[in-house]
Design a protein around this motif. Structure first.
Motif, PDB file in Angstrom:
ATOM      1  N   GLN A 189      -8.238   8.447  10.850  1.00  0.00           N
ATOM      2  CA  GLN A 189      -7.778   8.261   9.516  1.00  0.00           C
ATOM      3  C   GLN A 189      -9.253   8.346   8.317  1.00  0.00           C
ATOM      4  O   GLN A 189      -9.977   8.853   9.139  1.00  0.00           O
ATOM      5  N   GLY A 190      -9.198   8.065   7.203  1.00  0.00           N
ATOM      6  CA  GLY A 190     -10.140   8.215   6.177  1.00  0.00           C
ATOM      7  C   GLY A 190     -11.411   7.554   6.624  1.00  0.00           C
ATOM      8  O   GLY A 190     -12.379   8.092   6.470  1.00  0.00           O
ATOM      9  N   ARG A 191     -11.400   6.240   6.979  1.00  0.00           N
ATOM     10  CA  ARG A 191     -12.767   5.750   7.315  1.00  0.00           C
ATOM     11  C   ARG A 191     -13.497   6.312   8.290  1.00  0.00           C
ATOM     12  O   ARG A 191     -14.390   6.004   8.316  1.00  0.00           O
ATOM     13  N   GLU A 242     -15.348   8.615   6.892  1.00  0.00           N
ATOM     14  CA  GLU A 242     -16.479   7.884   6.076  1.00  0.00           C
ATOM     15  C   GLU A 242     -17.556   7.665   6.935  1.00  0.00           C
ATOM     16  O   GLU A 242     -18.888   7.929   6.849  1.00  0.00           O
ATOM     17  N   ARG A 279      -1.848  -5.247  -7.707  1.00  0.00           N
ATOM     18  CA  ARG A 279      -1.379  -3.671  -7.119  1.00  0.00           C
ATOM     19  C   ARG A 279      -0.129  -3.641  -6.618  1.00  0.00           C
ATOM     20  O   ARG A 279      -0.021  -4.342  -5.696  1.00  0.00           O
ATOM     21  N   THR A 333     -14.165  10.207  -6.096  1.00  0.00           N
ATOM     22  CA  THR A 333     -12.860   9.883  -5.546  1.00  0.00           C
ATOM     23  C   THR A 333     -11.679  10.189  -6.510  1.00  0.00           C
ATOM     24  O   THR A 333     -11.553   9.983  -7.718  1.00  0.00           O
ATOM     25  N   PHE A 340     -14.103   3.602  -2.820  1.00  0.00           N
ATOM     26  CA  PHE A 340     -13.272   2.636  -2.330  1.00  0.00           C
ATOM     27  C   PHE A 340     -13.738   1.810  -1.602  1.00  0.00           C
ATOM     28  O   PHE A 340     -14.681   1.924  -0.948  1.00  0.00           O
ATOM     29  N   THR A 356     -13.698   0.722   1.740  1.00  0.00           N
ATOM     30  CA  THR A 356     -14.147   1.183   2.923  1.00  0.00           C
ATOM     31  C   THR A 356     -15.264   2.234   2.731  1.00  0.00           C
ATOM     32  O   THR A 356     -16.222   2.140   3.612  1.00  0.00           O
ATOM     33  N   ASN A 373      -8.872   5.105  -7.001  1.00  0.00           N
ATOM     34  CA  ASN A 373      -8.089   4.169  -6.507  1.00  0.00           C
ATOM     35  C   ASN A 373      -8.313   3.112  -7.115  1.00  0.00           C
ATOM     36  O   ASN A 373      -7.660   1.913  -7.691  1.00  0.00           O
ATOM     37  N   SER A 414      -8.016  11.028   3.716  1.00  0.00           N
ATOM     38  CA  SER A 414      -7.145  10.145   4.565  1.00  0.00           C
ATOM     39  C   SER A 414      -5.788  10.892   4.429  1.00  0.00           C
ATOM     40  O   SER A 414      -5.283  10.879   3.332  1.00  0.00           O
ATOM     41  N   ASP A 418     -13.868  12.492  -2.172  1.00  0.00           N
ATOM     42  CA  ASP A 418     -12.919  11.606  -1.422  1.00  0.00           C
ATOM     43  C   ASP A 418     -11.454  11.906  -1.920  1.00  0.00           C
ATOM     44  O   ASP A 418     -11.035  11.526  -2.976  1.00  0.00           O
ATOM     45  N   CYS A 450      -8.176  11.685  -0.958  1.00  0.00           N
ATOM     46  CA  CYS A 450      -7.031  11.089  -0.538  1.00  0.00           C
ATOM     47  C   CYS A 450      -5.962  11.421  -1.453  1.00  0.00           C
ATOM     48  O   CYS A 450      -4.844  11.890  -0.980  1.00  0.00           O
ATOM     49  N   ARG A 451      -6.067  11.460  -2.665  1.00  0.00           N
ATOM     50  CA  ARG A 451      -4.848  11.579  -3.624  1.00  0.00           C
ATOM     51  C   ARG A 451      -4.974  12.926  -4.415  1.00  0.00           C
ATOM     52  O   ARG A 451      -4.980  12.849  -5.874  1.00  0.00           O
ATOM     53  N   THR A 486       0.948  -1.176  -0.001  1.00  0.00           N
ATOM     54  CA  THR A 486      -0.039  -0.139  -0.104  1.00  0.00           C
ATOM     55  C   THR A 486       0.888   1.087   0.041  1.00  0.00           C
ATOM     56  O   THR A 486       2.089   1.046   0.461  1.00  0.00           O
ATOM     57  N   LYS A 508      -3.031   9.868   5.079  1.00  0.00           N
ATOM     58  CA  LYS A 508      -2.082   8.809   4.929  1.00  0.00           C
ATOM     59  C   LYS A 508      -1.508   8.708   3.529  1.00  0.00           C
ATOM     60  O   LYS A 508      -0.580   7.846   3.205  1.00  0.00           O
ATOM     61  N   LYS A 509      -2.347   9.365   2.815  1.00  0.00           N
ATOM     62  CA  LYS A 509      -2.015   9.210   1.184  1.00  0.00           C
ATOM     63  C   LYS A 509      -1.106  10.590   0.893  1.00  0.00           C
ATOM     64  O   LYS A 509      -0.067  10.750   1.462  1.00  0.00           O
TER      65      LYS A 509
HETATM   66  N1  F0G Z   1     -10.717   6.618  -0.088  1.00  0.00           N
HETATM   67  C1  F0G Z   1      -9.762   6.013  -0.721  1.00  0.00           C
HETATM   68  C2  F0G Z   1      -9.723   6.331  -2.090  1.00  0.00           C
HETATM   69  C3  F0G Z   1      -8.428   5.157   0.025  1.00  0.00           C
HETATM   70  O1  F0G Z   1      -7.814   4.836  -1.116  1.00  0.00           O
HETATM   71  C4  F0G Z   1      -8.677   4.785   1.223  1.00  0.00           C
HETATM   72  C5  F0G Z   1      -7.611   3.973   1.672  1.00  0.00           C
HETATM   73  C6  F0G Z   1      -9.592   5.455   2.088  1.00  0.00           C
HETATM   74  C7  F0G Z   1     -10.604   6.168   1.559  1.00  0.00           C
HETATM   75  C8  F0G Z   1      -9.804   5.041   3.676  1.00  0.00           C
HETATM   76  O2  F0G Z   1      -8.634   5.722   4.251  1.00  0.00           O
HETATM   77  O3  F0G Z   1      -6.879   4.011   5.143  1.00  0.00           O
HETATM   78  O4  F0G Z   1      -7.232   6.449   5.986  1.00  0.00           O
HETATM   79  O5  F0G Z   1      -9.129   4.727   6.426  1.00  0.00           O
HETATM   80  N2  F0G Z   1      -6.841   3.307   0.820  1.00  0.00           N
HETATM   81  C9  F0G Z   1      -5.593   2.317   1.278  1.00  0.00           C
HETATM   82  C10 F0G Z   1      -5.014   1.879   0.014  1.00  0.00           C
HETATM   83  C11 F0G Z   1      -5.950   1.410   2.550  1.00  0.00           C
HETATM   84  O6  F0G Z   1      -4.152   0.782   0.345  1.00  0.00           O
HETATM   85  O7  F0G Z   1      -5.475   2.085  -1.028  1.00  0.00           O
HETATM   86  P1  F0G Z   1      -7.862   5.183   5.541  1.00  0.00           P
END
Ligand code: F0G
Length: 459
Positions: free
Chosen positions: A100-102, A105, A405, A183, A125, A127, A187, A256, A216, A218-219, A51, A258-259
């Protein structure tokens, strides 16, 4: 002079050793993990492409910012720094930090979802879909047809099908669709971008029907870089400017950190609507924390604030997108069919095309992912019939695609690491005709890819 070598726009400040194992040791490790890559201890992985989430390298400035973290329960200065950094890019009225993102959500869809509700997106995505369905609502994917064709070279394969969205909104009763999601980048569809024109038109349709639009996001920075490189008239703009325009068409976002924001943890929900924000904050306090820290430590908020500014740097984004493409194109030249065009954060290998002798329900994606680990200690993730094949009634149906992936953590691996992954890919092609399928010997019913146990089919 236009150099062709992609240099990493940073130098290494702190190093972490990598596991270099023999192939025999790797074979033993993956057998002990029942051929499930999620069960494999990361200390036995050489190049970890499971990931890009929370696995990036933080910068010197992010580590320095951690020291400024103020852990006050309420009203910490770290919260103000975080809020300012987010609102420079996403100036929504209310910002609600989450762990985190979820979590963002879960809060959003607990408030907007529920039985009889329909929530469309280009592609949800997993979650996001799970959080929507958990409330009894229906999650619908409306990506354009090109987005489902692995070989289409459409520049914005993440776009939502505007006609399909319009007919869905026309055909559903008032209040049935509480929100439309986009999104960016897509992803689940291969890390493919959504164009500015598509976001703008989605907003216009949503406005016509009085439905809010949420990103959404993230990226978001990778998406904006694709807009800058591929969309007519966008070449002279800054990424920050494009991100602000993307944000301006939406009424809120889930995120999220984390991205693209370069955090190891974190996320947020942002909204313009006062009532929604008040309800969301009440839910936040129940399970995440006080509204000025969400589920995060003050130091996490500081690191994300710095990461957000680094995420929109043009030299960084150029390196990020170009180096992902370098890996994808090299694997394609080595004879591995990959999803085209190469997305922002990952390369998706088409295992069904690489291993046509393995039937979908013997999991060609799993076979390719296990082989990548056995050959060179490279860990990827199956996205195919292991992940999606099991139906609610317990039967098995092949997934639409059998992919592996390879997600690229941000600023973590150098070009020599990537060249090594390419060599591992070349060996995968040589070994492909001899690879065998897998059967599941023990599998959970939901999200089984995380825990299932496998056995190679050798009889
Ligand atoms: N939305 C998208 C587009 C994501 O890719 C992810 C997480 C989330 C929401 C949820 O965010 O992990 O912070 O709770 N994607 C990771 C992946 C897990 O490996 O693609 P999160």
């Amino acid at each position: 002079m236009n150099f062709t070598t992609i240099i990493e726009p940073f130098r290494i400040h702190s190093v972490e050793p990598l596991a270099i194992l023999s192939e025999a040791a790797r074979r033993e490790a993956i057998r002990d993990s029942h051929y499930n890559l999620f069960d494999l201890p990361s200390r036995l992985v050489t190049i970890d492409l499971l990931t890009d989430s929370g696995t990036g390298a933080m910068s010197r400035d992010q580590w320095a910012a951690l020291q400024h973290g103020d852990e006050s329960y309420a009203g910490s200065p770290s919260w103000e720094i975080f809020r300012n950094a987010v609102s420079e890019l996403f100036p929504y009225k209310h910002l609600i930090p989450t762990h985190q993102g979820r979590a963002a959500e879960r809060i959003l869809f607990s408030l907007l979802g529920g039985p009889d509700k329909i929530i469309p997106s280009n592609t949800h995505f997993d979650t996001t879909r799970a959080n929507i369905e958990f409330t009894g609502a229906q999650a619908i994917d409306l990506v354009i047809a090109e987005g489902k064709d692995t070989q289409s070279n459409h520049p914005f394969k993440g776009n939502i099908d505007l006609d399909a969205l319009r007919s869905l909104l026309q055909g559903s009763g008032p209040g049935t669709v509480p929100v439309v999601m986009l999104t960016v980048t897509n992803n689940s569809g291969g890390g493919q971008p959504v164009s500015l024109a598509n976001i703008r038109s989605t907003k216009e349709i949503c406005q016509q029907f009085g439905v809010p639009l949420f990103l959404d996001a993230c990226r978001f920075a990778e998406n904006a870089w694709f807009i800058r490189s591929r969309e007519a008239g966008q070449q002279d703009r800054t990424v920050v400017d494009i991100v602000r325009e993307m944000a301006s068409y939406a009424d809120g976002m889930t995120m999220s950190a984390k991205k693209d924001p370069m955090g190891n943890i974190g996320g947020w929900l942002a909204v313009n609507d006062d009532d929604l924000a008040e309800q969301a904050r009440s839910m936040l306090i129940l399970t995440e924390g006080f509204p000025t820290y969400g589920g995060l430590a003050g130091r996490d908020l500081e690191a994300i604030a710095v990461g957000l500014r680094e995420a929109v740097n043009h030299d960084y984004l150029n390196y990020r997108i170009t180096s992902t493409k370098y890996l994808g194109e090299a694997l394609a030249s080595a004879g591995i069919p990959v999803v085209q065009p190469i997305g922002g954060h990952a390369v998706y290998l088409d295992a069904r095309a690489l291993l046509p002798h393995i039937p979908p329900l013997e999991f060609p994606g799993q076979a390719a992912a296990v082989a990548l680990y056995e050959i060179g200690g490279v860990r990827g993730c199956e996205i195919g019939s292991v992940m999606f094949g099991r139906q609610p009634d317990g039967s098995e149906r092949p997934a639409a695609l059998e992919l592996v992936r390879l997600a690229i953590p941000r600023r973590t691996y150098t070009q020599s690491h990537i060249d090594y992954v390419i060599e591992v890919g070349e060996e995968l092609v040589r070994r492909a005709p001899a690879l065998v399928g897998y059967r599941i010997t023990n599998g959970a019913t939901t999200l089984r890819h995380f825990t299932a146990q496998f056995q190679p089919i050798t009889d």
